[in-house]
Design a protein around this motif. Structure first.
Motif, short mmCIF file in Angstrom:
data_model
loop_
_atom_site.label_atom_id
_atom_site.label_comp_id
_atom_site.label_asym_id
_atom_site.label_seq_id
_atom_site.Cartn_x
_atom_site.Cartn_y
_atom_site.Cartn_z
N GLY A 17 0.78 -1.23 0.00
CA GLY A 17 0.00 0.00 0.00
C GLY A 17 0.82 1.29 0.00
O GLY A 17 0.42 2.27 -0.62
N SER A 18 1.94 1.31 0.70
CA SER A 18 2.69 2.57 0.76
C SER A 18 3.22 2.95 -0.62
O SER A 18 3.19 4.13 -1.01
N TYR A 96 7.81 6.09 4.33
CA TYR A 96 8.46 5.10 5.19
C TYR A 96 9.65 5.76 5.89
O TYR A 96 10.51 6.36 5.23
N HIS A 122 3.74 4.99 7.35
CA HIS A 122 2.68 4.13 6.82
C HIS A 122 2.27 3.01 7.77
O HIS A 122 1.14 2.56 7.71
N THR A 124 4.34 -0.42 9.52
CA THR A 124 5.30 -1.20 10.28
C THR A 124 6.64 -0.48 10.45
O THR A 124 7.46 -0.91 11.26
N ARG A 209 1.72 -11.72 4.99
CA ARG A 209 2.70 -11.70 6.08
C ARG A 209 1.97 -12.08 7.38
O ARG A 209 0.74 -11.95 7.46
N GLU A 283 -2.58 -3.00 11.57
CA GLU A 283 -2.97 -2.40 10.28
C GLU A 283 -3.15 -0.92 10.54
O GLU A 283 -4.13 -0.49 11.14
N SER A 284 -2.20 -0.13 10.08
CA SER A 284 -2.29 1.30 10.41
C SER A 284 -3.45 1.95 9.68
O SER A 284 -4.05 2.91 10.17
O1 GMT Z 1 4.19 -1.31 6.69
C1 GMT Z 1 3.75 -2.31 6.14
O2 GMT Z 1 3.39 -3.29 6.71
C2 GMT Z 1 3.58 -2.31 4.65
C3 GMT Z 1 2.78 -1.14 4.24
C4 GMT Z 1 2.68 -1.16 2.76
O3 GMT Z 1 3.60 -0.67 2.13
O4 GMT Z 1 1.66 -1.61 2.29
O5 GMT Z 1 1.47 -1.17 4.76
C5 GMT Z 1 1.16 -0.10 5.57
O6 GMT Z 1 0.86 1.04 4.75
C6 GMT Z 1 -0.35 0.96 4.02
C7 GMT Z 1 -0.49 2.25 3.20
O7 GMT Z 1 -0.53 3.38 4.02
C8 GMT Z 1 -1.52 0.77 4.98
O8 GMT Z 1 -2.74 0.70 4.26
C9 GMT Z 1 -1.33 -0.53 5.78
O9 GMT Z 1 -2.34 -0.63 6.74
C10 GMT Z 1 0.02 -0.50 6.48
N1 GMT Z 1 0.30 -1.85 7.02
C11 GMT Z 1 0.34 -2.11 8.33
O10 GMT Z 1 0.15 -1.25 9.17
C12 GMT Z 1 0.62 -3.51 8.69
#
Ligand code: GMT
Length: 386
Positions: A17-18, A96, A122, A124, A209, A283-284
Motif C-alpha cells: 500500500g505505501s 516510510y 505508513h 510497520t 505476512r 494495520e495502520s
Molecule cells: O508497513 C507495512 O506493513 C507495509 C505497508 C505497505 O507498504 O503496504 O502497509 C502499511 O501502509 C499501508 C499504506 O498506508 C496501509 O494501508 C497498511 O495498513 C500498512 N500496514 C500495516 O500497518 C501492517
C-alpha cells in the motif's frame, strides 16, 4: 513566481500500500502541473505508461569489493541529493521512515536547508521497526528532522508519539482512492468462473505476512461455509501462503478456495466479492479495505490499529477483536444472508469511500503541507469530494 512545485518522491516501488499511495499521489500531483521525480531502486509498479511531468531516477548501488552488504541507503541518499541539486527540487516526500526518511535527512545535509523533507509514516516502519531498540533513535531522528511528518491514521500518530516520545506535530493524512479507477465494476462473468449463482464470495487480498493473520481468514471461512454456500478467493503472494494451503487441505476445503496470485486490476477483482476479509493483527490504515469500499464491498475485519477509522462498524463493515474468528464468522453470515442489509452496506461503502477518501481532497491536503513547509501560500482551494 511559478506556483508549481518540483517534488522528489521516494517509496518502496514494489511493496504494498505505501508504494501504491506514493505512486498514485505522484501521478495526481503531476496532473496538477507539478514536476514529480521518483527516486527509487526500480520503477514503481503502479506508475504505468508515460505521463507528462513524471520522471524516474534509478538508484544504482555500488558493489565495491570490501562491501559485504552493498550500501543501498547511502546510494539512495546520494541520488536524492544529486537529483535535488540538478532538478532544483523544492522538497523530498519520502514514504516510510526506514531508510527513506533517514536518507532524506542525509540528502538535506548535502544540499542545504532550502530542500524541505516531508515524511509519511505508513505502518510497520513504526509499529514494528520502532519497537526495535537498535533502530529507535534513528527513526526518532528522522522524524524530528523532517520539515513535516504525516501519518495515515490517528492510531498511527498515537503509536508514533507513544513509542518514540515524539513532541512535534504529525499531520493526519488518510490514504485515498482514485474514483476514476475504484468503482463497482461489472464482474458478473468473472464471478461465474469461481462461484455458482447461489454461492457468496469472500475475498482476502494481502502480502500474506504474519500480521495479516491469514489463518483467521481460513477459520472464518470454515465456519461461514457450514451455513452459507460460499467460496474463498485469496489474492496476492507472501510468506504465509504455504501455511494457508496446508491448512485448507487439512480442513478439506481445497475445492472451495481459489488462489489468484498477484493481480494488477484490483478494482475488477474486488468487484467480484461479497465481503472482504481483513482480520489483521496490525494495520495502520488498511488500504485494501478502502479499495473494496470504493467498489461497494464491505469489510469483515479486526479492530486493529486504524481499521476502525476507516471501516465504520455496523455501517460499512463489521469489526471484531483481533483473533475472534467466531464473531467475524457470525458477522459475515449476517451480511451474506440478509440482502437488504447487504444493499444498505454497499450504499454506505460507496458514499463513504467517494466522499471521505477521494483523491482530489487528499492530494490537496498534501499540497497544503508542501506549501506550508516552503512558507508559501496555497494557490488553490480544497476540492469538495463526491
Ligand atoms: O508497513 C507495512 O506493513 C507495509 C505497508 C505497505 O507498504 O503496504 O502497509 C502499511 O501502509 C499501508 C499504506 O498506508 C496501509 O494501508 C497498511 O495498513 C500498512 N500496514 C500495516 O500497518 C501492517
Amino acid at each position: 513566481m511559478d506556483q508549481k512545485l518540483k517534488i522528489g518522491i521516494t517509496c518502496y516501488p514494489s511493496l504494498g500500500g505505501s508504494g501504491v499511495v506514493a505512486t498514485e499521489l505522484g501521478k495526481l500531483l503531476a496532473e496538477q502541473g507539478h514536476q514529480v521525480h521518483f527516486i527509487a531502486n526500480s520503477i514503481p509498479f503502479r506508475l504505468g505508461t508515460f505521463q507528462k511531468n513524471i520522471f524516474y531516477h534509478e538508484v544504482e548501488v555500488n558493489d565495491y569489493y570490501v562491501f559485504r552488504y552493498p550500501p543501498y541507503d547511502l546510494s539512495l541518499a546520494t541520488k536524492m541529493a544529486q537529483v535535488a541539486k540538478a532538478q532544483q527540487l523544492d522538497l523530498l516526500h519520502v514514504h516510510y521512515a526506514v531508510p527513506h526518511a533517514v536518507c532524506a535527512f542525509l540528502a538535506k545535509q548535502m544540499v542545504g536547508d532550502d530542500l524541505k523533507v516531508v515524511t509519511t509514516l505508513h505502518g510497520t516502519d513504526i509499529t514494528v521497526l520502532a519497537q526495535d531498540e537498535s533502530l529507535k533513535d534513528l527513526i526518532r531522528l528522522a522524524i524530528n528532522e523532517s520539515d513535516a511528518v504525516t501519518a495515515v491514521s490517528r492510531d498511527l500518530i498515537r503509536e508514533t508519539v507513544d513509542l518514540l516520545d515524539i513532541q512535534r506535530p504529525i499531520d493526519l493524512t488518510y490514504n485515498f482512492i482514485d474514483k476514476r479507477i475504484y468503482y463497482p465494476r461489472d464482474a458478473a462473468s468473472l464471478r461465474r468462473d469461481f462461484a455458482a449463482p447461489n454461492e457468496k464470495i469472500l475475498m482476502h487480498i494481502s502480502n500474506f505476512r504474519p500480521v495479516k493473520r491469514t489463518q483467521d481468514v481460513v477459520e472464518v471461512f470454515r465456519q461461514v461455509q457450514e451455513q452459507v454456500p460460499a467460496r474463498l478467493l485469496f489474492v496476492g503472494e507472501g510468506p504465509d501462503l504455504p501455511k494457508i494451503q496446508w491448512k485448507i487441505n487439512e480442513m478439506g476445503l481445497s475445492d472451495r478456495v481459489h488462489f489468484l496470485g498477484k493481480q494488477d486490476d484490483i478494482a475488477q477483482v474486488i468487484s467480484m466479492a461479497d465481503v472482504l476479509m481483513l482480520p489483521s493483527e496490525k494495520e495502520s490504515f488498511g488500504l485494501v479495505a478502502l479499495e473494496a469500499m470504493a467498489c461497494g464491498v464491505p469489510t469483515i475485519g479486526s479492530q486493529a490499529g486504524g481499521i476502525p477509522e476507516l471501516v465504520l462498524h455496523g455501517k460499512t463493515g463489521f469489526l471484531s477483536p483481533i483473533g475472534d474468528t467466531q464473531s467475524m464468522a457470525e458477522n459475515a453470515i449476517r451480511l451474506l444472508t440478509d440482502d437488504r442489509l447487504a444493499a444498505e452496506f454497499r450504499e454506505a461503502c460507496l458514499h463513504r469511500a467517494h466522499h471521505d477518501f477521494c483523491n482530489d481532497a487528499i492530494r490537496h491536503e498534501y499540497e497544503e503541507i508542501y506549501y506550508r513547509v516552503l512558507g508559501r501560500e496555497v494557490p488553490s482551494l480544497k476540492p469538495v469530494c463526491g
